[in-house]
Design a protein around this motif. Structure first.
Motif, PDB file in Angstrom:
ATOM      1  N   LYS A   6      -4.061   0.524  -2.934  1.00  0.00           N
ATOM      2  CA  LYS A   6      -2.729   0.167  -2.479  1.00  0.00           C
ATOM      3  C   LYS A   6      -2.834  -0.990  -1.498  1.00  0.00           C
ATOM      4  O   LYS A   6      -3.856  -1.188  -0.845  1.00  0.00           O
ATOM      5  CB  LYS A   6      -2.056   1.350  -1.791  1.00  0.00           C
ATOM      6  N   MET A   7      -1.768  -1.768  -1.428  1.00  0.00           N
ATOM      7  CA  MET A   7      -1.744  -2.908  -0.525  1.00  0.00           C
ATOM      8  C   MET A   7      -1.548  -2.404   0.909  1.00  0.00           C
ATOM      9  O   MET A   7      -0.722  -1.523   1.155  1.00  0.00           O
ATOM     10  CB  MET A   7      -0.590  -3.843  -0.916  1.00  0.00           C
ATOM     11  N   THR A   8      -2.273  -2.974   1.836  1.00  0.00           N
ATOM     12  CA  THR A   8      -2.140  -2.557   3.230  1.00  0.00           C
ATOM     13  C   THR A   8      -0.836  -3.100   3.790  1.00  0.00           C
ATOM     14  O   THR A   8      -0.265  -4.081   3.290  1.00  0.00           O
ATOM     15  CB  THR A   8      -3.319  -3.074   4.083  1.00  0.00           C
ATOM     16  N   SER A   9      -0.360  -2.476   4.848  1.00  0.00           N
ATOM     17  CA  SER A   9       0.928  -2.884   5.432  1.00  0.00           C
ATOM     18  C   SER A   9       0.836  -4.284   6.045  1.00  0.00           C
ATOM     19  O   SER A   9       1.792  -5.051   5.987  1.00  0.00           O
ATOM     20  CB  SER A   9       1.372  -1.876   6.481  1.00  0.00           C
ATOM     21  N   SER A  10      -0.311  -4.660   6.610  1.00  0.00           N
ATOM     22  CA  SER A  10      -0.443  -6.000   7.187  1.00  0.00           C
ATOM     23  C   SER A  10      -0.419  -7.058   6.084  1.00  0.00           C
ATOM     24  O   SER A  10       0.191  -8.133   6.243  1.00  0.00           O
ATOM     25  CB  SER A  10      -1.726  -6.118   8.013  1.00  0.00           C
ATOM     26  N   ARG A  11      -1.048  -6.749   4.956  1.00  0.00           N
ATOM     27  CA  ARG A  11      -1.041  -7.689   3.821  1.00  0.00           C
ATOM     28  C   ARG A  11       0.379  -7.816   3.254  1.00  0.00           C
ATOM     29  O   ARG A  11       0.838  -8.909   2.938  1.00  0.00           O
ATOM     30  CB  ARG A  11      -2.002  -7.161   2.742  1.00  0.00           C
TER      31      ARG A  11
END
Length: 172
Positions: A6-11
């Motif tokens: 899953k994509m990280t929140s910062s990304r």
């Protein structure tokens, strides 16, 4: 990106800000292009009048401007009339399409619900309403049936009375 990761929140935040900055840049370029197009059109079609000269020359310029305004107003009125006519035609065609397609009636579902539960659903859960439909009904006495049978038994007497009346009219 693979299915498992899953994509990280910062990304995700970085990508959103990047997309927003690109969109803001496109909007700025579009507004600048619109302003430049408008200026070019005005320079081509509406040259600045020469205001040097005597009063008669200025009056002539004003008359020409008024004539141009009248012509533009007529064109605007004509185009508005065409637009209204075409809008009306579009609405008529939409109605015809709806008429041709027909209105599909939804399948009704059988709902078993008492009067109390209907009122509770309509008025909400706060109101407690009970509806006893039999409480306001009148009591019927059975004596009425006995009188009806007695009246039926006297039919011979009624016929004899009517025969006597008939004899009275015949004799007079």
């Amino acid at each position: 990106m693979s299915e498992g990761k899953k994509m990280t929140s910062s990304r995700r935040h970085h990508l959103k800000s990047l997309i927003l900055s690109i969109a803001a840049q496109w909007i700025e370029e579009e507004t600048a292009e619109i302003v430049a197009t408008k200026a070019a059109y005005l320079a081509e079609n509406a040259a600045k009048p020469d205001l040097s000269g005597d009063q008669a020359a200025l009056m002539e310029i004003c008359k020409k401007l008024h004539q141009a305004l009248d012509k533009i107003d007529e064109e605007r009125y004509d185009s508005e009339a065409k637009v209204k006519k075409s809008d009306k035609e579009i609405d008529d065609l939409k109605l015809k399409v709806v008429e041709l397609a027909g209105v599909k009636k939804p399948a009704l579902k059988k709902v078993r619900m008492s009067a109390d539960s209907m009122l509770q659903a309509l008025l909400g859960g706060k109101h407690k309403v009970t509806m006893d439909l039999r409480a306001n009904l009148k009591q019927v006495k059975k004596e009425v049936k006995e009188e009806a049978s007695a009246a039926v038994g006297d039919w011979r007497q009624n016929i004899e009375d009517k025969a006597d009346r008939k004899k009275m009219f015949e004799t007079s």
